[in-house]
Design a protein around this motif. Structure first.
Motif, mmCIF file in Angstrom:
data_model
loop_
_atom_site.group_PDB
_atom_site.id
_atom_site.type_symbol
_atom_site.label_atom_id
_atom_site.label_comp_id
_atom_site.label_asym_id
_atom_site.label_seq_id
_atom_site.Cartn_x
_atom_site.Cartn_y
_atom_site.Cartn_z
ATOM 1 N N ALA A 1 1.104 -0.866 -0.185
ATOM 2 C CA ALA A 1 -0.411 -0.165 -0.077
ATOM 3 C C ALA A 1 1.021 1.264 0.083
ATOM 4 O O ALA A 1 0.811 2.829 -0.383
ATOM 5 C CB ALA A 1 -0.808 -0.138 1.512
ATOM 6 N N ALA A 2 2.075 1.194 0.510
ATOM 7 C CA ALA A 2 3.163 2.258 0.249
ATOM 8 C C ALA A 2 3.612 2.605 -0.538
ATOM 9 O O ALA A 2 3.608 3.739 -1.257
ATOM 10 C CB ALA A 2 4.016 2.236 1.632
ATOM 11 N N TYR A 3 3.977 1.428 -1.161
ATOM 12 C CA TYR A 3 5.188 1.707 -2.263
ATOM 13 C C TYR A 3 3.909 1.646 -3.857
ATOM 14 O O TYR A 3 4.453 2.497 -4.942
ATOM 15 C CB TYR A 3 5.744 0.798 -2.243
ATOM 16 N N ARG A 4 2.958 1.133 -4.202
ATOM 17 C CA ARG A 4 1.864 1.252 -5.061
ATOM 18 C C ARG A 4 2.099 2.831 -5.439
ATOM 19 O O ARG A 4 2.090 2.766 -6.304
ATOM 20 C CB ARG A 4 1.434 0.167 -5.135
ATOM 21 N N PRO A 5 1.264 3.603 -4.770
ATOM 22 C CA PRO A 5 0.908 4.716 -5.107
ATOM 23 C C PRO A 5 2.530 6.368 -6.204
ATOM 24 O O PRO A 5 2.520 6.509 -6.721
ATOM 25 C CB PRO A 5 0.408 5.846 -3.670
ATOM 26 N N MET A 6 3.619 5.520 -4.944
ATOM 27 C CA MET A 6 4.770 6.286 -5.309
ATOM 28 C C MET A 6 5.575 5.620 -6.385
ATOM 29 O O MET A 6 5.862 7.089 -7.523
ATOM 30 C CB MET A 6 6.019 5.497 -4.121
ATOM 31 N N ILE A 7 5.506 5.366 -6.989
ATOM 32 C CA ILE A 7 6.041 3.884 -8.226
ATOM 33 C C ILE A 7 4.921 4.709 -9.431
ATOM 34 O O ILE A 7 5.465 4.491 -10.803
ATOM 35 C CB ILE A 7 6.303 2.227 -7.413
ATOM 36 N N SER A 8 3.398 4.309 -8.378
ATOM 37 C CA SER A 8 3.045 4.354 -10.402
ATOM 38 C C SER A 8 2.809 5.570 -10.712
ATOM 39 O O SER A 8 3.022 5.565 -11.604
ATOM 40 C CB SER A 8 1.215 4.011 -9.541
ATOM 41 N N ALA A 9 3.288 6.677 -9.869
ATOM 42 C CA ALA A 9 3.390 7.769 -10.070
ATOM 43 C C ALA A 9 4.587 7.574 -11.253
ATOM 44 O O ALA A 9 3.937 8.902 -12.524
ATOM 45 C CB ALA A 9 3.626 8.841 -8.975
ATOM 46 N N LEU A 10 5.885 7.159 -11.083
ATOM 47 C CA LEU A 10 6.522 7.153 -12.321
ATOM 48 C C LEU A 10 6.019 6.895 -12.987
ATOM 49 O O LEU A 10 6.901 6.639 -14.535
ATOM 50 C CB LEU A 10 7.910 6.356 -11.403
ATOM 51 N N MET A 11 5.020 6.319 -13.297
ATOM 52 C CA MET A 11 5.191 4.932 -14.573
ATOM 53 C C MET A 11 4.026 5.945 -15.167
ATOM 54 O O MET A 11 3.538 5.101 -16.321
ATOM 55 C CB MET A 11 4.478 3.856 -14.510
#
Length: 526
Positions: free
Chosen positions: A405-415
């Motif tokens: 839940a912590a990583y998904r929004p951060m990394i999705s934003a990079l894509m």
């Protein structure tokens, strides 16, 4: 250096941080029963063998849970402990359109996990005396240059492996997207603006690739052969390669996947040979585990400890803390070097291809424990979530948070798609373009090469790069058009504006391509 003032004494007194810590502790607290090594090696959070056993035992459930929550097709995980692989397993499918299960020998694209592996190849050559981390690159590649002569003369292998050359972030990646080969990209780096040398950090695949090329020349071979002969072969990494053709020929290969409505589809579009030292390695978790064991043993017996240590030591501040109570992040030579909440040093690196790979590796030398997670889809944080949860359980006996839940929004934003017109509707009051002839012709750019605007199917098309990529231009507003780039650095949904200007005799003399203007070099002229 610390400065202590005393009456009648103004000379500064240098005191090491380790000594200062020891001086500040009560005598009975300096050597507690559980502490070993210097104060700089001490962690106040003890870890038992049973705790590590429990973390390993939980991996089946953890990996299965993240696979389901993320929806990615497949992943593989391996754990090294005290020099041995104690866990290695695959989950899910190699490709969504075939019943081919992932196992511990399935080969994945590693993306930027290639960086610490490549740095280890360099360390073998430092250990052998072929090069040093401080060897100037121009001594090895006399043709290589940056836009500042002084920087060019002083730039070392280590500077490029620590991302402190002054090159802008991801310099050269835009050229690779257009189809330029390695040497062509490296030569054009001389046209890019530079930030202050050794004072700024910017992640550059092709800066690191230039350093690797120099090391290969010093060794009298090419990079792929050097990697195979100096590292993969001696470690028994038989499924590992630095050539994309060898990856594509593997029978047990994980295809790359990109998201589509309702799931994922096979892409297999990423061809990273141009930046192979930084992003072109392919491997299995069983093979990567052999490499992790080498690193956790300090390089023994393949690499001298003093040749590897600089690579796994802080060399540049990669992420300054945003607040006084936050830990900063540092980068060695190809390795992230960080400090865990437990106080333990962790070596790590993640890798990502928007066109279908998400990978990560994490190692805690003080515990002799490392984990690698490889996935075959555009990154969502699945690999990082498994690694972080496992390392939590190793150090604290439980997970401290929902890491996915912590990583998904951060990394999705990079894509996310690029371009200021992405998901924007054309204005209802948009003006029509001029006659087609006003835009046709060849426009020149020293960095990107020529770009042609041609007539196609009653409209306009843009031809870019050595492979003559054809992009359809769609009228937007007056002399502004758009096209839809799709590449490693422009995910699906990206929109690039193409603006024509400086008209003479009803013909445009300039064309600015937004997607190629990250460094202010996106203007083409007749």
């Amino acid at each position: 250096m610390l400065h202590h003032s005393k009456p009648g004494r103004s000379r500064p007194l240098a005191v090491s941080a380790a000594v200062l810590v020891a001086m500040s502790l009560p005598l009975q607290a300096q050597t507690p029963p559980q502490a070993t090594g210097s104060p700089a090696q001490y962690s106040a959070v003890p870890v038992t063998a049973a705790q590590i056993d429990h973390a390993v035992a939980n991996l089946d459930a953890l990996a299965a849970d993240i696979l389901e929550r993320s929806g990615i097709p497949g992943l593989a995980v391996a754990v090294v402990r005290d020099g041995a692989t104690v866990y290695a397993r695959g989950f899910g499918l190699r490709r969504v359109d075939a019943a081919l299960p992932v196992d511990a020998d399935t080969v994945f694209l590693l993306a930027s996990l290639s960086k610490p592996i490549g740095a280890t190849v360099v360390a073998t050559q430092v250990s052998a005396g072929v090069v040093g981390w401080d060897t100037p690159l121009v001594d090895l590649l006399p043709w290589f240059a940056l836009s500042d002569d002084w920087v060019t003369r002083h730039l070392t292998i280590g500077d490029l492996y620590a991302h402190r050359s002054g090159l802008p972030d991801h310099a050269g990646d835009d050229l690779e997207d257009l189809g330029y080969a390695r040497r062509q990209v490296l030569e054009r780096l001389a046209l890019l603006p530079l930030a202050p040398f050794r004072a700024t950090y910017a992640y550059t695949n092709f800066g690191m690739t230039a350093a690797a090329e120099g090391v290969a020349v010093a060794a009298g071979t090419d990079w792929a052969s050097l990697s195979r002969n100096a590292l993969y072969g001696p470690l028994g990494m038989t499924a590992t390669s630095s050539l994309n053709a060898e990856f594509m020929a593997r029978a047990n290969r994980a295809s790359s996947h990109v998201p589509v409505e309702g799931g994922y589809s096979v892409a297999d579009l990423r061809q990273p040979d141009a930046q192979s030292p930084a992003g072109g390695v392919s491997s299995s978790v069983n093979d990567v585990a052999r490499w992790m064991a080498l690193i956790l043993e300090g390089g023994a017996p393949l690499i001298a400890a003093d040749a590897l240590l600089p690579a796994v030591s802080p060399q540049a501040i990669a992420s300054p803390p945003g607040t006084m109570d936050a830990r900063g992040g540092t980068y060695g030579y190809g390795f992230n070097v960080g400090v865990q909440p437990s106080g333990r040093v962790m070596l790590s690196h993640s890798g990502a291809f928007a066109l279908g790979a998400g990978t990560t590796v994490s190692m805690i030398p003080s515990l002799g424990v490392g984990i690698v997670v490889l996935t075959n889809a555009s990154p969502l944080g699945a690999a990082e979530a498994i690694s972080a949860t496992f390392m939590d359980e190793v150090q604290f006996g439980h997970s401290t948070r929902d890491w996915f839940a912590a990583y998904r929004p951060m990394i999705s934003a990079l894509m996310a798609p690029v371009g200021h017109l992405a998901e924007v509707e054309r204005p209802e009051t948009a003006a029509p373009p001029r006659a087609t002839a006003a835009y046709l012709g060849t426009y020149q750019n020293a960095y990107f090469g020529p770009a042609e605007v041609v007539e196609q199917d009653g409209g306009l098309a843009l031809i870019l790069g050595p492979n003559r990529q054809v992009e359809v231009l769609t009228p937007w507003d007056g002399d502004a058009f758009t096209y839809l780039p799709y590449s490693e650095n422009a995910p699906d949904g990206s929109v690039s504006e193409v603006g024509f200007a400086a008209f003479t005799d009803e013909q445009a003399q300039e064309m600015r391509i937004e997607h190629l203007d990250a460094f202010g070099l996106g203007t083409f002229r007749r």
